[in-house]
Design an enzyme around this catalytic site. Structure first.
Site, PDB file in Angstrom:
ATOM      1  N   HIS A 186       3.101   1.785   3.241  1.00 37.27           N
ATOM      2  CA  HIS A 186       1.778   2.209   4.376  1.00 37.27           C
ATOM      3  C   HIS A 186       2.350   2.495   5.514  1.00 37.27           C
ATOM      4  O   HIS A 186       2.099   3.379   6.333  1.00 37.27           O
ATOM      5  CB  HIS A 186       1.301   0.899   4.742  1.00 37.27           C
ATOM      6  CG  HIS A 186       0.035   0.591   3.588  1.00 37.27           C
ATOM      7  ND1 HIS A 186      -0.386  -0.595   3.228  1.00 37.27           N
ATOM      8  CD2 HIS A 186      -0.873   1.273   3.054  1.00 37.27           C
ATOM      9  CE1 HIS A 186      -1.357  -0.601   2.621  1.00 37.27           C
ATOM     10  NE2 HIS A 186      -1.472   0.723   2.357  1.00 37.27           N
ATOM     11  N   CYS A 486      -1.183  16.221  -4.191  1.00 35.59           N
ATOM     12  CA  CYS A 486      -1.816  15.539  -3.167  1.00 35.59           C
ATOM     13  C   CYS A 486      -1.128  14.340  -2.673  1.00 35.59           C
ATOM     14  O   CYS A 486      -1.374  13.493  -1.649  1.00 35.59           O
ATOM     15  CB  CYS A 486      -3.285  15.294  -3.420  1.00 35.59           C
ATOM     16  SG  CYS A 486      -3.815  14.180  -4.589  1.00 35.59           S
TER      17      CYS A 486
END
Length: 556
Positions: A186, A486
């Site tokens: 993250h 992606c």
């Protein structure tokens, strides 16, 4: 004396400044007993602290917006987890103080996750941060967090929780270095969104003395300790050259000989759109829709709420391509109304498309909302399913899209090795593929994407991962269909050239990376990219693959 340390570069740019360490973790509360008559009061204190921390995380998310908001809202849900709170209440009932009960309950949960080897073990840093914030509030001490400083600095930490990373001030935090984490953690993703140079998984980062001058190269992963004036000048010159190249590079993505490679943006919601447009994104290659579902883990958002949010993103790219990923719930994104709470290993259980096929009404509402959001707009809408394993999955998704009356292209994400190996079969049901390299690496190497200890296996330069990309791209070419990337691999400019050489037809990344990738692609021909790709695949390690590709492209 100048020394060089090597970590994993996860966010481009160079930062030179003094080290400042993240505030220390909360000390372990004393294990003292309370009288039975105080239990109810202590339980009330614990609940107030938990609610306050959850509210603070939600507020930080609202301020940060975009991908950061989704991450912080997930943390807020973690703080208020009913099972954790029940454990806290039980511990207080048998004599623990509120702060000790919280500390022990979180420690037990942490040990359970890490010991079971579950996918959620990748959220240990998030869990620790929530615990520290709750305990700090109960003890009445300052929250752990970024240091106070009037002067710009390089932030050093064992790991950075999303709550800290999301609200970093780029005018003060020149860059950051962490001992833990990986290229798809993250913190790495949010660092790229912020445009802050960052290096993670750096052994011994915590031993860097406060005030030491370091130079952080977020592209190479090098951290120069006490760099010489010559080294500072060299790095600054390279950074200036890179900046000039970025400014000179505009327009659609393409190689030097005109081979088009559309450069798209990964977005987490309407808040990310402005940065994507400013970076010159040619559309959206990954629209993560989870942000809408994290507001309330008890029920799905209404169709109308979804229509309004989707339309904001679609309107920003008239005539552009917007690829929407339907809800990817499960594993590290549990939702009470969807995902089972008793799976021994959620990463290998019911997540992504599997969850939606078990709850067809949720999928139907989302697809209907997307259809209504696109009505009357010239946008090229494409919708894809996460965690597709085989042709049966692909057919089930395509059938659901047609039943919802969706006028769009239907696609499948390649995140499981079986999907890459049988890509041609899957393409008989859908119209495009999109490679999610983060999860594809995780499942290929059995290496959790959030664990720094296995970050070398999460490196997207791993030749085995490049082989799977090549298989998917070759299948798409044979079927006359498209195959994009992606995952975060697309944000590495050098790797973007290799992916192009492997036959990938579009690249999607965090908006801050688009100028770097555009400028780098424009320097090389398609033939050079193909030679670099072949050289990378002929090696046996990620380091060798990168070096081989670099050698080809630099003409060595």
């Amino acid at each position: 004396m100048e020394t060089t340390l090597r970590g994993v570069g996860v966010s481009h740019g160079v930062a030179i400044g003094e080290v400042r360490h993240m505030g220390t973790a909360v000390l372990e509360p004393p294990a003292k007993q309370i009288p039975a008559e105080d239990a109810e009061r202590e339980q009330g204190r614990a609940r107030q602290a938990v609610d306050a921390v959850a509210a603070d995380l939600m507020a930080r998310g609202n301020l940060a917006g975009g991908e950061a908001q989704a991450v912080l809202e997930a943390q807020a849900m973690m703080a208020q987890d009913p099972e954790l709170m029940a454990d806290v209440d039980r511990r207080i009932a048998v004599g623990s103080t509120a702060e000790r009960a919280v500390y022990d309950a979180f420690a037990a949960y942490r040990e359970l996750l890490a010991g079971a080897g579950e996918y959620l073990a990748g959220r240990v840093a998030d869990l620790d941060d929530v615990r520290n914030r709750i305990v700090a509030r109960l003890l009445g001490v300052p929250m752990p967090g970024v240091p106070d400083s009037d002067q710009p600095y390089v932030l050093v930490a064992r790991d950075l929780a999303p709550a800290d990373t999301a609200l970093l001030d780029p005018s003060l935090v020149l860059g950051f270095v962490t001992e833990e984490g990986g290229p798809t953690s993250h913190s790495a993703i949010l660092a790229r969104a912020l445009g802050v140079p960052a290096v993670v998984a750096l052994p011994g980062a915590g031993e860097l003395a406060e005030g030491t001058v370091v130079a952080v190269d977020g592209s190479t992963g090098d951290v120069f300790v006490s760099p010489s004036e010559e080294k500072k000048a060299q790095l600054s010159a390279a950074a200036a050259e890179r900046k000039a190249a970025l400014a000179a590079s505009t327009g659609p993505g393409a190689t030097a000989d005109g081979h088009k490679v559309p450069l798209l943006a990964n977005v987490g919601g309407p808040a990310d759109v402005a940065a994507a447009v400013e970076a010159g994104a040619e559309g959206v290659g990954l629209f993560r829709t989870e942000f809408l579902f994290l507001d309330d883990s008890k029920k799905a958002p209404s169709e109308q709420k979804q229509v309004e949010a989707y339309r904001q993103v679609l309107e920003a790219f008239p005539e552009g391509r917007v690829v929407v990923r339907v809800l990817d719930a499960g594993a590290d994104k549990p939702l009470d109304f969807l995902t089972p709470g008793d799976e021994p290993n959620p990463a290998l259980g019911v997540r992504g498309l599997r969850t939606l096929l078990d709850h067809p009404e949720v999928l139907r509402t989302q697809l209907t909302a997307l259809a209504k959001a696109a009505e009357g707009l010239p946008v090229h809408l494409e919708v894809m399913a996460p965690m597709v394993a085989d042709r049966r999955d692909a057919k089930a998704f395509a059938d659901a899209c047609r039943e919802a009356g969706l006028q769009a292209k239907f696609g499948a994400m390649v995140e499981i090795p079986s999907a890459a190996l049988r890509a041609r079969s899957i393409l008989r049901e859908v119209e495009f593929l999109s490679l999610g390299t983060n999860d594809l690496a995780q499942y290929t190497f059995a290496a959790d994407r959030q664990v720094g200890a296995v970050s070398r296996l999460q490196d997207p330069w791993q030749p085995a991962l490049l082989d799977l990309v090549a298989l998917s791209a070759e299948a798409a070419r044979a079927e006359g269909k498209s195959c994009g990337v992606c995952g975060e691999a697309a944000s590495d400019p050098l790797l973007a050239c290799v992916l192009t050489g492997l036959g990938v037809t579009s690249l999607s990344m965090g908006s801050a990376s688009i100028p770097y990738v555009r400028a780098t692609l424009a320097k090389y021909t398609l033939a050079q990219c193909e030679r670099a790709a072949a050289a990378a695949r002929a090696t046996d390690s990620a380091e060798e693959a990168r070096a081989a590709a670099q050698a080809v492209l630099s003409g060595e």
